[in-house]
Design an enzyme around this catalytic site. Structure first.
Site, PDB file in Angstrom:
ATOM      1  N   GLY A  28      12.136   4.745  -8.164  1.00  0.00           N
ATOM      2  CA  GLY A  28      11.907   4.484  -9.307  1.00  0.00           C
ATOM      3  C   GLY A  28      10.712   5.030 -10.041  1.00  0.00           C
TER       4      GLY A  28
ATOM      5  CD  GLN B 167       4.702   4.923 -10.882  1.00  0.00           C
ATOM      6  OE1 GLN B 167       5.987   4.849 -11.117  1.00  0.00           O
ATOM      7  NE2 GLN B 167       4.638   5.058  -9.433  1.00  0.00           N
TER       8      GLN B 167
ATOM      9  CB  CYS C 189       3.771   2.196  -5.168  1.00  0.00           C
ATOM     10  SG  CYS C 189       3.465   2.690  -6.777  1.00  0.00           S
ATOM     11  CG  LEU C 190       6.930   7.518  -5.881  1.00  0.00           C
ATOM     12  CD1 LEU C 190       7.923   8.057  -7.008  1.00  0.00           C
ATOM     13  CD2 LEU C 190       7.189   8.131  -4.684  1.00  0.00           C
TER      14      LEU C 190
ATOM     15  CG  HIS D  50       7.423  -1.603  -8.088  1.00  0.00           C
ATOM     16  ND1 HIS D  50       6.775  -1.469  -6.786  1.00  0.00           N
ATOM     17  CD2 HIS D  50       6.932  -0.289  -8.672  1.00  0.00           C
ATOM     18  CE1 HIS D  50       5.875  -0.512  -6.751  1.00  0.00           C
ATOM     19  NE2 HIS D  50       6.229   0.177  -7.757  1.00  0.00           N
ATOM     20  CD  GLU D  51       9.663   1.617 -11.203  1.00  0.00           C
ATOM     21  OE1 GLU D  51       8.302   2.045 -11.543  1.00  0.00           O
ATOM     22  OE2 GLU D  51       9.896   1.750  -9.843  1.00  0.00           O
TER      23      GLU D  51
ATOM     24  CG  HIS E 217       4.127   1.295 -12.211  1.00  0.00           C
ATOM     25  ND1 HIS E 217       2.889   1.269 -11.391  1.00  0.00           N
ATOM     26  CD2 HIS E 217       4.886   1.066 -11.187  1.00  0.00           C
ATOM     27  CE1 HIS E 217       2.987   1.581 -10.333  1.00  0.00           C
ATOM     28  NE2 HIS E 217       4.317   1.487  -9.920  1.00  0.00           N
TER      29      HIS E 217
HETATM   30  O1  GNR Z   1      10.215   4.660  -4.297  1.00  0.00           O
HETATM   31  C1  GNR Z   1      10.002   3.437  -4.648  1.00  0.00           C
HETATM   32  N1  GNR Z   1      10.467   2.752  -3.523  1.00  0.00           N
HETATM   33  C2  GNR Z   1      10.195   1.182  -3.755  1.00  0.00           C
HETATM   34  C3  GNR Z   1      10.491   0.444  -2.404  1.00  0.00           C
HETATM   35  C4  GNR Z   1      10.268  -0.960  -2.776  1.00  0.00           C
HETATM   36  C5  GNR Z   1       9.993  -1.443  -3.795  1.00  0.00           C
HETATM   37  C6  GNR Z   1       9.568  -0.801  -4.837  1.00  0.00           C
HETATM   38  C7  GNR Z   1       9.724   0.585  -4.908  1.00  0.00           C
HETATM   39  S1  GNR Z   1       9.266   1.706  -6.226  1.00  0.00           S
HETATM   40  C8  GNR Z   1       8.754   3.176  -5.664  1.00  0.00           C
HETATM   41  C9  GNR Z   1       8.826   4.193  -6.600  1.00  0.00           C
HETATM   42  C10 GNR Z   1       7.531   3.551  -7.616  1.00  0.00           C
HETATM   43  O2  GNR Z   1       6.423   3.836  -7.189  1.00  0.00           O
HETATM   44  N2  GNR Z   1       7.625   3.043  -8.675  1.00  0.00           N
HETATM   45  O3  GNR Z   1       6.802   2.812  -9.566  1.00  0.00           O
HETATM   46 NI    NI Z   2       5.256   2.071  -8.082  1.00  0.00          NI
END
Ligand code: GNR
Ligand code: NI
Length: 177
Positions: free
Chosen positions: A46, A51, A92-93, A134-135, A138
């Site tokens: 995601g 980001q 999270c990236l 999660h997104e 952000h």
């Molecule tokens: O790549 C991602 N893997 C992930 C794994 C578990 C829970 C949430 C995520 S999201 C993350 C990519 C990201 O940072 N999205 O904002």
């Molecule tokens: Ni993230």
């Protein structure tokens, strides 16, 4: 198509509040393409516009193994959430190398607009439910480490700043030659 730079925690720009998307034009389509390319290349499941320093309510997600099921959520809103919760080990990236358990709704119903501005609803569970929440965090300026204890968060912050210093030093060194 082009790769976008992903902001790293604790960059203060990660805490900006995203504004709703109002124009469903070529620029939006280009941005979605670039975000998808950036997510696949990372690789991640995601990516929120926040980001990549674009503070608009736009999210791309692909949780498929084949990386062929891109989902785009514009101006997403959670219209229902299960009482049941689940803990998932999140990454999270914007916080590379860090994984920790976060408690969230096990299932959510989301209302959003597609790339053409058409409304749709979808009910998500499992990893998709985790990812959407999660997104959407952000977009509200929230990074998952903010759910962890202050002790863990401060350790993560210190580690990220140290890596940033080392990266900058390496950049300067290679640039000086
Ligand atoms: O790549 C991602 N893997 C992930 C794994 C578990 C829970 C949430 C995520 S999201 C993350 C990519 C990201 O940072 N999205 O904002
Ligand atoms: Ni993230």
């Amino acid at each position: 198509m082009s790769l976008l730079n992903i902001l790293r925690y604790p960059d203060p720009r990660l805490h900006k509040i995203a504004k709703p998307v109002t124009a469903f034009d070529v620029r939006l389509k280009q941005l979605v393409d670039d975000m998808a390319e950036t997510m696949y290349e990372a690789p991640g499941v995601g990516l929120a516009a926040s980001q990549v320093d674009v503070h608009e309510q736009l999210v791309v997600i692909d949780i498929s193994d084949s990386k062929s099921d891109l989902r785009v959520f514009i101006n997403p809103a959670i219209v229902w959430a299960s009482d049941e919760q689940q803990i998932y080990d999140e990454g999270c990236l914007s916080v590379p190398g860090v994984y920790d358990g976060v408690l969230r709704h096990a299932s959510v119903k989301v209302r959003a607009l597609d790339i053409n501005g058409k409304a749709f609803e979808t009910t998500a569970e499992g990893l998709l439910a985790v990812c959407i929440q999660h997104e959407m965090d952000h977009l509200k300026g929230k990074v998952f480490v903010e759910y962890l204890s202050p002790l863990k968060r401060n350790r993560i912050k210190a580690r990220m700043l140290k890596e940033e210093r080392e990266n900058n030093r390496e950049k300067k060194r290679s640039g000086a030659r």
